[in-house]
Design a protein around this motif. Sequence first.
Motif, PDB file in Angstrom:
ATOM      1  N   VAL A  46       0.872  -1.172   0.000  1.00 55.01           N
ATOM      2  CA  VAL A  46       0.000   0.000   0.000  1.00 55.01           C
ATOM      3  C   VAL A  46       0.911   1.224   0.000  1.00 55.01           C
ATOM      4  O   VAL A  46       1.697   1.421   0.924  1.00 55.01           O
ATOM      5  N   MET A  47       0.810   2.023  -1.044  1.00 48.23           N
ATOM      6  CA  MET A  47       1.628   3.214  -1.165  1.00 48.23           C
ATOM      7  C   MET A  47       0.738   4.450  -1.136  1.00 48.23           C
ATOM      8  O   MET A  47      -0.455   4.369  -1.421  1.00 48.23           O
ATOM      9  N   LEU A  48       1.309   5.598  -0.791  1.00 46.51           N
ATOM     10  CA  LEU A  48       0.627   6.875  -0.918  1.00 46.51           C
ATOM     11  C   LEU A  48       1.138   7.520  -2.198  1.00 46.51           C
ATOM     12  O   LEU A  48       2.336   7.782  -2.340  1.00 46.51           O
ATOM     13  N   ALA A  49       0.235   7.760  -3.132  1.00 50.94           N
ATOM     14  CA  ALA A  49       0.656   8.194  -4.459  1.00 50.94           C
ATOM     15  C   ALA A  49      -0.355   9.155  -5.056  1.00 50.94           C
ATOM     16  O   ALA A  49      -1.475   9.317  -4.567  1.00 50.94           O
ATOM     17  N   THR A  50       0.050   9.788  -6.143  1.00 53.20           N
ATOM     18  CA  THR A  50      -0.834  10.657  -6.927  1.00 53.20           C
ATOM     19  C   THR A  50      -1.512   9.817  -8.001  1.00 53.20           C
ATOM     20  O   THR A  50      -0.837   9.095  -8.741  1.00 53.20           O
ATOM     21  N   LEU A 175      12.796  12.557 -23.419  1.00 54.95           N
ATOM     22  CA  LEU A 175      11.808  11.863 -24.222  1.00 54.95           C
ATOM     23  C   LEU A 175      10.572  11.430 -23.442  1.00 54.95           C
ATOM     24  O   LEU A 175       9.527  11.185 -24.030  1.00 54.95           O
ATOM     25  N   LEU A 176      10.695  11.317 -22.122  1.00 54.33           N
ATOM     26  CA  LEU A 176       9.572  10.795 -21.341  1.00 54.33           C
ATOM     27  C   LEU A 176       9.683  11.299 -19.917  1.00 54.33           C
ATOM     28  O   LEU A 176      10.785  11.349 -19.360  1.00 54.33           O
ATOM     29  N   ALA A 177       8.558  11.667 -19.308  1.00 56.53           N
ATOM     30  CA  ALA A 177       8.565  12.128 -17.923  1.00 56.53           C
ATOM     31  C   ALA A 177       7.285  11.703 -17.226  1.00 56.53           C
ATOM     32  O   ALA A 177       6.231  11.579 -17.850  1.00 56.53           O
ATOM     33  N   ARG A 178       7.396  11.457 -15.945  1.00 58.14           N
ATOM     34  CA  ARG A 178       6.254  11.126 -15.110  1.00 58.14           C
ATOM     35  C   ARG A 178       6.365  11.903 -13.800  1.00 58.14           C
ATOM     36  O   ARG A 178       7.464  12.226 -13.353  1.00 58.14           O
ATOM     37  N   GLU A 179       5.207  12.164 -13.165  1.00 59.04           N
ATOM     38  CA  GLU A 179       5.175  12.944 -11.928  1.00 59.04           C
ATOM     39  C   GLU A 179       4.413  12.204 -10.837  1.00 59.04           C
ATOM     40  O   GLU A 179       3.504  11.424 -11.110  1.00 59.04           O
ATOM     41  N   ASP A 180       4.780  12.494  -9.600  1.00 62.22           N
ATOM     42  CA  ASP A 180       4.053  11.960  -8.446  1.00 62.22           C
ATOM     43  C   ASP A 180       4.473  12.745  -7.218  1.00 62.22           C
ATOM     44  O   ASP A 180       5.553  13.348  -7.184  1.00 62.22           O
ATOM     45  N   ILE A 181       3.639  12.696  -6.192  1.00 64.67           N
ATOM     46  CA  ILE A 181       3.969  13.368  -4.945  1.00 64.67           C
ATOM     47  C   ILE A 181       5.134  12.670  -4.235  1.00 64.67           C
ATOM     48  O   ILE A 181       5.830  13.274  -3.426  1.00 64.67           O
ATOM     49  N   GLY A 182       5.361  11.393  -4.555  1.00 62.43           N
ATOM     50  CA  GLY A 182       6.497  10.645  -4.028  1.00 62.43           C
ATOM     51  C   GLY A 182       7.554  10.458  -5.100  1.00 62.43           C
ATOM     52  O   GLY A 182       7.251  10.065  -6.226  1.00 62.43           O
ATOM     53  N   ARG A 183       8.810  10.751  -4.783  1.00 61.11           N
ATOM     54  CA  ARG A 183       9.869  10.665  -5.789  1.00 61.11           C
ATOM     55  C   ARG A 183      10.050   9.242  -6.305  1.00 61.11           C
ATOM     56  O   ARG A 183      10.271   9.027  -7.495  1.00 61.11           O
ATOM     57  N   HIS A 184       9.952   8.262  -5.397  1.00 59.64           N
ATOM     58  CA  HIS A 184      10.122   6.871  -5.843  1.00 59.64           C
ATOM     59  C   HIS A 184       8.939   6.422  -6.682  1.00 59.64           C
ATOM     60  O   HIS A 184       9.089   5.616  -7.602  1.00 59.64           O
TER      61      HIS A 184
END
Length: 262
Positions: A46-50, A175-184
């Motif tokens: 269980v992770m906390l994620a966007t 070429l590609l990027a992704r975002e989230d509130i957690g860096r990992h």
Amino acid sequence: MPPPDAEANPASGALLSLRPPGGATDERVAVEMPVALTVNGVSQAVMLATPADLEDFALGFALSEGWIRSSQELLDVEVLTQPDGIELALRVTTAREQQLKARRRLLAGRTGCGLCGLESLAQVSAVKPAPVQAPVLADGALDRALAGLHAAQVLNARCGGLHGAAWCLPGGELLLAREDIGRHNALDKLTGALARHGADPRDGFVLMSSRASYELVHKTAMAGAGLLACMSAPSSLAIAMADRVGLQLWAFVREGRATRYA
């Protein structure tokens, strides 16, 4: 073959609009919610994620945790909305399910964790990345990649507080990027996106908007990339891990400067 898109695909639920007390206008804030990952019906983490690019997150997390060795072993991902969050229901091959049962661990994830949920110190090195090789960077590659990352963080530009993970060619082209509130989490999403596009992480390098932590070095090496560049400071454990697997580690990557630590 490089992936076709150069920025995150914002999900409608990734940002929340609210008006602070006494404020005159609405503000955008990043959504953080529990995201449970199950494999063949069994809870694994269980992770906390966007809640954006969740299929990428499921595949990338499974690869970085060693649940699967290739995208072909992940047969399906179903995104299920639950009362308390989101469940990512992964279905893997029978062979991988049996290996997971033999090496099962539960993770109670936080946005800043890297080793949360391990039951003993012996499990820290249970999943070891293979040695990697760094690409040869062109002059000015890190500066060009950094400029591209700022432009690619479309969610962060609207609310702040989101980390970005980017895959760049040795010349610095992002070429590609992704975002989230957690860096990992952002890096897991990037890893999953690369695998879904059939791109070879060895052909480029990873750039992160965050500090250089052990978890990011480990996940980068698990993905097969040989170079990690981060905008902020490294930790001692990150440097040691990078040395161990032959990963080239750059930190304090800012406009016109960068420091190589491994």
